[in-house]
Write an enzyme that holds these catalytic residues in place. Structure first.
Site, PDB file in Angstrom:
ATOM      1  N   LYS A  35       0.844  -1.200   0.000  1.00 58.64           N
ATOM      2  CA  LYS A  35       0.000   0.000   0.000  1.00 58.64           C
ATOM      3  C   LYS A  35       0.879   1.250   0.000  1.00 58.64           C
ATOM      4  O   LYS A  35       2.096   1.165   0.184  1.00 58.64           O
ATOM      5  CB  LYS A  35      -0.934  -0.014   1.206  1.00 58.64           C
ATOM      6  CG  LYS A  35      -0.278   0.048   2.567  1.00 58.64           C
ATOM      7  CD  LYS A  35      -1.376   0.037   3.626  1.00 58.64           C
ATOM      8  CE  LYS A  35      -0.817   0.077   5.018  1.00 58.64           C
ATOM      9  NZ  LYS A  35      -1.872   0.211   6.033  1.00 58.64           N
ATOM     10  N   ARG A 130      -8.077   0.345  16.658  1.00 56.04           N
ATOM     11  CA  ARG A 130      -8.055   1.201  15.476  1.00 56.04           C
ATOM     12  C   ARG A 130      -9.226   0.782  14.593  1.00 56.04           C
ATOM     13  O   ARG A 130     -10.264   1.404  14.651  1.00 56.04           O
ATOM     14  CB  ARG A 130      -6.697   1.071  14.764  1.00 56.04           C
ATOM     15  CG  ARG A 130      -6.427   2.176  13.772  1.00 56.04           C
ATOM     16  CD  ARG A 130      -5.024   2.100  13.202  1.00 56.04           C
ATOM     17  NE  ARG A 130      -4.786   0.890  12.418  1.00 56.04           N
ATOM     18  CZ  ARG A 130      -3.668   0.654  11.746  1.00 56.04           C
ATOM     19  NH1 ARG A 130      -2.675   1.538  11.765  1.00 56.04           N
ATOM     20  NH2 ARG A 130      -3.507  -0.456  11.050  1.00 56.04           N
ATOM     21  N   TYR A 254      20.409  26.279  10.130  1.00 56.04           N
ATOM     22  CA  TYR A 254      19.333  26.924  10.893  1.00 56.04           C
ATOM     23  C   TYR A 254      19.480  26.659  12.391  1.00 56.04           C
ATOM     24  O   TYR A 254      19.790  25.538  12.800  1.00 56.04           O
ATOM     25  CB  TYR A 254      17.970  26.376  10.452  1.00 56.04           C
ATOM     26  CG  TYR A 254      17.496  26.900   9.122  1.00 56.04           C
ATOM     27  CD1 TYR A 254      17.213  28.248   8.949  1.00 56.04           C
ATOM     28  CD2 TYR A 254      17.329  26.050   8.046  1.00 56.04           C
ATOM     29  CE1 TYR A 254      16.759  28.726   7.720  1.00 56.04           C
ATOM     30  CE2 TYR A 254      16.877  26.517   6.826  1.00 56.04           C
ATOM     31  CZ  TYR A 254      16.599  27.858   6.670  1.00 56.04           C
ATOM     32  OH  TYR A 254      16.162  28.316   5.473  1.00 56.04           O
ATOM     33  N   MET A 302      15.265  22.743   3.565  1.00 56.64           N
ATOM     34  CA  MET A 302      14.262  22.305   2.594  1.00 56.64           C
ATOM     35  C   MET A 302      14.905  21.552   1.428  1.00 56.64           C
ATOM     36  O   MET A 302      14.420  20.496   1.023  1.00 56.64           O
ATOM     37  CB  MET A 302      13.481  23.520   2.082  1.00 56.64           C
ATOM     38  CG  MET A 302      12.156  23.165   1.444  1.00 56.64           C
ATOM     39  SD  MET A 302      12.336  22.707  -0.245  1.00 56.64           S
ATOM     40  CE  MET A 302      12.379  24.309  -0.995  1.00 56.64           C
TER      41      MET A 302
HETATM   42  C1  LIG Z   1      -3.528  -4.391   7.941  1.00 57.28           C
HETATM   43  C2  LIG Z   1      -2.054  -4.300   7.807  1.00 57.28           C
HETATM   44  N1  LIG Z   1      -1.337  -5.434   7.738  1.00 57.28           N
HETATM   45  C3  LIG Z   1       0.013  -5.407   7.608  1.00 57.28           C
HETATM   46  C4  LIG Z   1       0.697  -4.211   7.546  1.00 57.28           C
HETATM   47  C5  LIG Z   1       2.204  -4.237   7.421  1.00 57.28           C
HETATM   48  O1  LIG Z   1       2.775  -3.761   8.599  1.00 57.28           O
HETATM   49  P1  LIG Z   1       4.372  -3.606   8.725  1.00 57.28           P
HETATM   50  O2  LIG Z   1       4.772  -2.529   7.789  1.00 57.28           O
HETATM   51  O3  LIG Z   1       4.563  -3.225  10.156  1.00 57.28           O
HETATM   52  O4  LIG Z   1       4.923  -4.933   8.378  1.00 57.28           O
HETATM   53  C6  LIG Z   1      -0.010  -3.018   7.619  1.00 57.28           C
HETATM   54  C7  LIG Z   1       0.721  -1.758   7.553  1.00 57.28           C
HETATM   55  O5  LIG Z   1       0.315  -0.694   7.851  1.00 57.28           O
HETATM   56  C8  LIG Z   1      -1.422  -3.065   7.753  1.00 57.28           C
HETATM   57  O6  LIG Z   1      -2.153  -1.949   7.828  1.00 57.28           O
END
Ligand SMILES: Cc1ncc(COP(=O)(O)O)c(C=O)c1O
Length: 325
Positions: A35, A130, A254, A302
């Site tokens: 993702k 969550r 800075y 930056m």
């Molecule tokens: C539902 C879910 N599974 C697995 C992962 C992977 O987690 P990690 O990057 O800690 O391995 C994530 C990451 O945000 C997640 O949201």
């Protein structure tokens, strides 16, 4: 001259890290979490480099559609599920799996019309607070889903909040809550993120879901990526645009945050937080100047950083894995 700051992606390192997942969780299927544009590494190119992944986990429909349009036929799981009525047709049309973590998502499916089987991953909140259903509602949630025409296979998942800490009792507690809820259901299950893959074998179950470790980041508190045999996939590189002689006591950048302890040369490299270099990286963060280890000196600007080191003005590189530490 074009801007020299570059992120280089090493797909062999990615494949090496994937093999670490296979080695750590040999009996589980692997849902590679790609993702957020594969954690910034490039969605399609990362997916292409992982032919042995059993599924891909993505954040949103756009990412899933990009993968399908690039020709991927594998299971793709929308980790946050669906958000709107119009998603139902797209999810079904693109043959995606959905995570279901809220009753509003079940309503969308009940109101929509599935034209072919849709597999669902029911997410339980076992303590992270969550996303997810209360574990004691698993039977009613499952029943509602099973009443939806064309609802396919149901799997169960949860997410661990503290797996990065090998001493934290929360992980065992979450596992127990999960097993009490669905352990004997006969359905496939998944809990383990990267930290749990490396640190908590009991959580591996049918599927593991590695994210950060694929990209070479250490998921375990107090452990370096190197000690876990993970290789950084991304390397930031740029050029020095100036090397200046400074006197003992001169302040750099800075806030006059860093003071030269002796007379020394300070390099200024063309990369900064505008390029994605972490703004909070402190003085002392390692950088490589012509392959030799040097240190960030002063605050990240930056579009520039300053570094110690006595090399001449050529290429400087910095691994974000080191930089974040
Ligand atoms: C539902 C879910 N599974 C697995 C992962 C992977 O987690 P990690 O990057 O800690 O391995 C994530 C990451 O945000 C997640 O949201």
């Amino acid at each position: 001259m074009t801007r020299p700051a570059r992120a280089r992606i090493n797909l062999q390192a990615l494949q090496h890290n994937f093999s670490r997942v296979q080695h750590a969780a040999p009996r589980s299927k692997i849902m590679a979490i790609i993702k957020a544009n594969a954690y910034g590494h490039g969605l399609v190119r990362v997916a292409q480099a992982l032919p042995a992944a059993d599924a891909f986990g993505v954040a949103c429909l756009d990412e899933a559609i990009s993968l399908r349009e690039a020709g991927f036929d594998r299971r793709i799981v929308l980790l946050e599920g669906l958000f709107a009525a119009e998603d139902v047709g797209l999810i079904n049309g693109y043959r995606l799996d959905v995570v279901i973590h809220h009753s509003s998502q079940i309503e969308l499916l009940e109101q929509g019309r599935l034209l072919r089987p849709l597999d669902a991953w029911v997410k339980l909140d076992t303590g992270m607070h969550r996303l997810g259903f209360e574990p004691d509602s698993v039977a009613s949630v499952t029943q509602r889903l099973q009443n939806i025409p064309q609802l396919g296979v149901i799997r169960y998942m949860s997410h661990l909040s503290c797996a990065d800490d090998p001493d934290n009792v929360a992980t065992g507690r979450q596992l127990q809550v999960f097993l009490d809820a669905v352990g004997t259901s006969g359905a496939e299950q998944t809990l383990a993120n990267s930290a749990a893959i490396l640190g908590w074998p009991d959580t591996h179950r049918d599927w593991v879901r590695p994210g950060i470790m694929l990209y070479g980041g250490s998921p375990l508190a107090g452990r370096s990526a190197q000690s876990l045999e993970l290789q950084p996939v991304m390397t930031l590189g740029t050029r020095l645009i100036a090397v200046n002689e400074r006197r003992q006591g001169d302040a750099i950048g800075y806030g006059e945050d860093w003071i030269c302890p002796t007379d020394m040369r300070i390099g200024v490299a063309a990369i900064g937080y505008g390029d994605g270099y972490p703004r909070h990286a402190p003085s002392g963060t390692p950088v490589l100047v012509n392959g030799k280890r040097a240190a960030l000196a002063g605050r990240v600007s930056m579009d520039m950083i300053s570094s110690t080191g006595r090399s001449s003005p050529h290429r400087t590189t910095s691994s974000p894995t080191l930089a974040a530490g």
